[in-house]
Write an enzyme that holds these catalytic residues in place. Sequence first.
Site, PDB file in Angstrom:
ATOM      1  N   SER B  31     -10.077 -65.709  39.444  1.00  0.00           N
ATOM      2  CA  SER B  31     -10.337 -66.475  40.917  1.00  0.00           C
ATOM      3  C   SER B  31     -10.791 -65.554  41.826  1.00  0.00           C
ATOM      4  O   SER B  31     -11.486 -66.023  42.711  1.00  0.00           O
ATOM      5  CB  SER B  31      -8.760 -66.831  41.186  1.00  0.00           C
ATOM      6  OG  SER B  31      -7.847 -65.611  41.356  1.00  0.00           O
ATOM      7  N   ASP B  40      -5.790 -68.687  43.703  1.00  0.00           N
ATOM      8  CA  ASP B  40      -5.170 -67.855  42.831  1.00  0.00           C
ATOM      9  C   ASP B  40      -4.217 -68.624  41.747  1.00  0.00           C
ATOM     10  O   ASP B  40      -4.429 -68.476  40.477  1.00  0.00           O
ATOM     11  CB  ASP B  40      -4.040 -66.854  43.525  1.00  0.00           C
ATOM     12  CG  ASP B  40      -5.121 -65.937  44.199  1.00  0.00           C
ATOM     13  OD1 ASP B  40      -6.066 -65.446  43.702  1.00  0.00           O
ATOM     14  OD2 ASP B  40      -4.627 -65.399  45.299  1.00  0.00           O
ATOM     15  N   GLU B  53      -3.513 -69.590  47.675  1.00  0.00           N
ATOM     16  CA  GLU B  53      -3.920 -68.063  47.579  1.00  0.00           C
ATOM     17  C   GLU B  53      -2.614 -67.207  47.796  1.00  0.00           C
ATOM     18  O   GLU B  53      -2.029 -67.366  48.743  1.00  0.00           O
ATOM     19  CB  GLU B  53      -5.073 -67.946  48.725  1.00  0.00           C
ATOM     20  CG  GLU B  53      -5.886 -66.615  48.864  1.00  0.00           C
ATOM     21  CD  GLU B  53      -6.624 -66.555  47.619  1.00  0.00           C
ATOM     22  OE1 GLU B  53      -7.003 -67.517  47.055  1.00  0.00           O
ATOM     23  OE2 GLU B  53      -7.159 -65.568  47.345  1.00  0.00           O
TER      24      GLU B  53
END
Lengths: 128, 128
Positions: B31, B40, B53
């Site tokens: 990622s 992520d 994230e």
Amino acid sequence: MNRKNKGTNAERELIHLFWKNNWAAHRVAGSGSSRYPACDVIASNKIRRLAIEAKTSKDPKKYLSNDEVNQLKEFSEMFGAEPWIALRFDRKDWLFMSLEDMKKSENSYMASVELAEAKGLLFEELIR
Amino acid sequence: MNRKNKGTNAERELIHLFWKNNWAAHRVAGSGSSRYPACDVIASNKIRRLAIEAKTSKDPKKYLSNDEVNQLKEFSEMFGAEPWIALRFDRKDWLFMSLEDMKKSENSYMASVELAEAKGLLFEELIR
């Protein structure tokens, strides 16, 4: 190139195909080793979501274990995605098989080149 | 433990939380290094899809670069997912911030512990 790298490269190739066609796609981290059901690649165009197990094959028949296919099924169901098996036989384009079109035996699912060419979808057909 | 491993462990912790609550979730491979917009962690309960994230912080303020946040936005839009920033400050639970609730400056997005505690959702609230 070892088997794992070869698999990863094939998955990357698929990822590029999706982005080129305005789909978001990524490889799933640790898809082969996760303790949870997983797939290799997940792709979406907002409307449809595809969970993909991607395989290359030097042989004219490709076998997937029941466990691999069951994981794909389970993940797809929980995530809300369509389960697909992406196959790339030597010197052929990617072909996308639904689980129903794979040949089921006691311990595995199989697709021959002939079966994949008869029943599988080309990438353009898959995303149409 | 280096920074990358620490990040990966935090992401794994989130993954477990989701599965424990009957959501499918996985880390996105590469990622931080992919040439395509990414997040992520991606999670879904079939109905909702979350692009996350995930950040841990030893400091009482956590900064994310514009680039990180823009990637998250862009990926979420293309995939059809809700963008969330998951923050775990030392000795605190995960808090989930919408992009609108982060403090925006010219080059970054920031959340202090206080801001995250005021505006962020707990995990149970996020998935409710």
